[in-house]
Design a protein around this motif. Sequence first.
Motif, short mmCIF file in Angstrom:
data_model
loop_
_atom_site.label_atom_id
_atom_site.label_comp_id
_atom_site.label_asym_id
_atom_site.label_seq_id
_atom_site.Cartn_x
_atom_site.Cartn_y
_atom_site.Cartn_z
N ASP A 1 0.81 -1.22 0.00
CA ASP A 1 0.00 0.00 0.00
C ASP A 1 0.84 1.27 0.00
N HIS A 2 2.08 1.20 0.50
CA HIS A 2 2.92 2.40 0.51
C HIS A 2 3.38 2.80 -0.90
N GLU A 3 3.15 1.94 -1.89
CA GLU A 3 3.61 2.21 -3.25
C GLU A 3 2.56 2.88 -4.12
N ILE A 4 1.38 3.15 -3.60
CA ILE A 4 0.29 3.66 -4.44
C ILE A 4 0.72 4.90 -5.23
N GLU A 5 1.25 5.89 -4.56
CA GLU A 5 1.61 7.14 -5.24
C GLU A 5 2.70 6.93 -6.29
N HIS A 6 3.69 6.11 -5.96
CA HIS A 6 4.78 5.87 -6.90
C HIS A 6 4.29 5.11 -8.12
N LEU A 7 3.40 4.14 -7.92
CA LEU A 7 2.85 3.39 -9.04
C LEU A 7 2.07 4.30 -9.97
N ALA B 1 1.77 7.08 -15.19
CA ALA B 1 1.61 8.29 -15.98
C ALA B 1 2.82 8.52 -16.88
N GLY B 2 4.00 8.29 -16.33
CA GLY B 2 5.22 8.47 -17.10
C GLY B 2 5.33 7.51 -18.27
N ALA B 3 4.70 6.34 -18.16
CA ALA B 3 4.76 5.33 -19.22
C ALA B 3 3.68 5.56 -20.28
N MET C 1 -7.14 4.82 1.49
CA MET C 1 -6.58 4.38 0.21
C MET C 1 -7.20 5.17 -0.94
N ARG C 2 -8.51 5.31 -0.93
CA ARG C 2 -9.19 6.03 -2.01
C ARG C 2 -8.74 7.49 -2.07
N THR C 3 -8.57 8.11 -0.93
CA THR C 3 -8.15 9.51 -0.91
C THR C 3 -6.73 9.66 -1.46
N ARG C 4 -5.82 8.82 -0.99
CA ARG C 4 -4.44 8.87 -1.49
C ARG C 4 -4.40 8.64 -3.00
N ALA D 1 -3.19 11.29 -5.98
CA ALA D 1 -2.09 10.94 -6.88
C ALA D 1 -2.53 11.02 -8.34
N CYS D 2 -3.74 10.55 -8.65
CA CYS D 2 -4.22 10.59 -10.04
C CYS D 2 -4.40 12.03 -10.51
N ARG D 3 -4.94 12.88 -9.66
CA ARG D 3 -5.09 14.29 -10.05
C ARG D 3 -3.73 14.94 -10.27
N LYS D 4 -2.79 14.63 -9.40
CA LYS D 4 -1.46 15.23 -9.52
C LYS D 4 -0.80 14.88 -10.84
N HIS D 5 -1.03 13.64 -11.32
CA HIS D 5 -0.33 13.17 -12.52
C HIS D 5 -1.24 13.13 -13.75
N GLY D 6 -2.40 13.76 -13.66
CA GLY D 6 -3.27 13.90 -14.82
C GLY D 6 -3.95 12.62 -15.26
N LEU D 7 -4.21 11.71 -14.33
CA LEU D 7 -4.81 10.43 -14.70
C LEU D 7 -6.24 10.29 -14.18
N ALA D 8 -6.86 11.37 -13.80
CA ALA D 8 -8.21 11.28 -13.25
C ALA D 8 -9.26 11.33 -14.35
N ASN D 9 -10.24 10.43 -14.26
CA ASN D 9 -11.44 10.46 -15.12
C ASN D 9 -11.10 10.47 -16.61
N ARG D 10 -10.23 9.55 -17.02
CA ARG D 10 -9.89 9.45 -18.43
C ARG D 10 -10.24 8.06 -18.92
#
Length: 359
Positions: free
Chosen positions: A244-250, A255-257, A323-326, A330-339
């Motif tokens: 679970d500590h890897e959520i943000e990094h994943l 996003a980078g890939a 978990m859902r909040t984190r 992270a998705c908003r930060k990296h532009g992966l929300a609602n796509r």
Amino acid sequence: MVGPKPRRAVRGATLNSESRRFNLPQVEADGDWLDAREEIDGEAPPLRTSVTIEQPRTIISRNASPDVGFDRSVNPYRGCEHGCIYCFARPTHAFHDLSPGLDFESRLFAKPQAAELLRAELRKPGYAVAPIALGTNTDPYQPIENDWRVTRSVLEVLRETRHPLTITTKSDRVVRDIDLLAPMAAEGLSAVSVSITSLDPRVAMTIEPRAPHPERRLNAVRALADAGVPVYVSIAPVIPAITDHEIEHLVERAAGAGARACFFIPVRLPHEVAPLFRAWLDTHFPDRAGKVMATIQSLRGGRDNDPGFFTRMQGAGPWAELMRTRFAIACRKHGLANRGVTLRTDLFRPPAGPQGELF
């Protein structure tokens, strides 16, 4: 002093426990010399992978669950050599009176007639088109696909008929079929989800001992995205106190890939998976086994598993909400929300019948 290098787990499950019985014939050893090895030298015989041909009468499975975004799927294989300890499909091996433990990852079933059966079902009068999902039960790109190529044959039928499809896999072998997936994607007919549970090779090789390295899966995400295939990263499952500590990094790496979006599912432990998972924890993570199970139970209403619709894929309680909040941040930060992506169904052309194929 540098300690010994940790050994890669050969298999996922640590035992071959009894399963529910469905009154099928008892499975026995085949009697060759490897089965007698333990008697000869006191060692457990090496676990070999066997593949049995399955001959189903139909190939499209229907699903009415409100928790998943598809109503039909095709599973080219039964059982999975990747050996993911948490796999919710493990209990299906009990229907063959085989163990959801080591049998599930070593005694596999292939459906070489899948493409032929699919043609027959797609040409039925009144067939209503909706995306067909591959990889919803066991991985369509597990190692035996290299030789059996059942998944490839199914994709060829879907490409020919311009039928929409989705794929979920933990394997970079999916890039082999970019020649089919990319043209379909250009017409709005294909999307792929690549599952990455952990970026730590030591953790990944324990949780998913025969799945490709996480970096190879990220490379597959990049290759699919570069080819124009809508690709997603599934962080599934998230295991408390282990991954679970890897959520943000994943999310960042996805996003980078070039992933279009991400989603995650807290670990589920239905039926025989729970005792297998507990035994695996005691073997590989004895220092935190209690903490892991306590957190899972807090997600699942005090039980090892919550089978209820709407909650089984999300979990409930403070840990699930955290978990859902984190994940959302992270998705908003990296532009992966609602796509998301909507696949087309209007291009479908039923396959020709037996008479038509003569001309």
